[in-house]
Design an enzyme around this catalytic site. Sequence first.
Site, PDB file in Angstrom:
ATOM      1  N   CYS A  11      37.626  46.700  53.111  1.00  0.00           N
ATOM      2  CA  CYS A  11      38.826  45.895  53.330  1.00  0.00           C
ATOM      3  C   CYS A  11      39.693  46.016  52.080  1.00  0.00           C
ATOM      4  O   CYS A  11      39.317  46.712  51.136  1.00  0.00           O
ATOM      5  CB  CYS A  11      38.499  44.442  53.682  1.00  0.00           C
ATOM      6  SG  CYS A  11      37.734  43.464  52.404  1.00  0.00           S
ATOM      7  N   CYS A  85      42.391  47.720  55.972  1.00  0.00           N
ATOM      8  CA  CYS A  85      42.805  48.455  54.768  1.00  0.00           C
ATOM      9  C   CYS A  85      43.869  49.503  55.071  1.00  0.00           C
ATOM     10  O   CYS A  85      44.362  50.170  54.169  1.00  0.00           O
ATOM     11  CB  CYS A  85      41.613  49.069  54.051  1.00  0.00           C
ATOM     12  SG  CYS A  85      40.716  50.311  54.983  1.00  0.00           S
ATOM     13  N   CYS A  89      42.379  53.755  53.643  1.00  0.00           N
ATOM     14  CA  CYS A  89      41.026  54.164  53.983  1.00  0.00           C
ATOM     15  C   CYS A  89      40.998  55.670  54.262  1.00  0.00           C
ATOM     16  O   CYS A  89      41.766  56.157  55.078  1.00  0.00           O
ATOM     17  CB  CYS A  89      40.537  53.410  55.214  1.00  0.00           C
ATOM     18  SG  CYS A  89      40.342  51.653  54.925  1.00  0.00           S
TER      19      CYS A  89
END
Length: 135
Positions: A11, A85, A89
Site C-alpha cells: 500500500c 498504491c 506498484c
Amino acid sequence: MADKPSVLFVCVHNAGRSQMAAGWLRHLAGDAVEVRSAGSAPAETVNPAAVEAMAEVGIDITDQWPRLLEHATAESSDVIVTMGCGDACPVFPGKRYEDWKLDDPAGQGVEAVRPIRDEIRARVQALLRELLPAR
C-alpha cells in the site's frame, strides 16, 4: 510457486492496510507462507489505530515498521496484493496480482479501522485457502 509461497502486501504508506494484512497472514499461516509488506511512499511509523485494532484480536504488530517497496522484493514474491498504491506498484510478468479495494485507515480512529481489519481478515483467509488448499 515454491513449496513455501511468498506474499507481498503493498500500500502507499505501508502503515495500515498492508501491515494488518501481513499480521493476519502471519497469524493464520504460521511459517507456511513467507509474508512481506512494503509501501510506495512509506510512513515513519505504523498507524496506531491499526496497531490497536489488531491488538484487539490478539495480533501484535508493534514490532513492524514501514518499508520501501523494492524491485527485488516484488520480483521474488509469488503473489503481490496491492491496496491503493496505483502506478507505483511494479508489474512483473508471471506474477499473481490481486488489487484489494479497501478504505484507507490513515487518520482514522480505531472505530473506523475495525471494519477494514475484519475485511482484510476475510480476504487473507480466502487467499490462504487458495495458497494452501490442503490445510
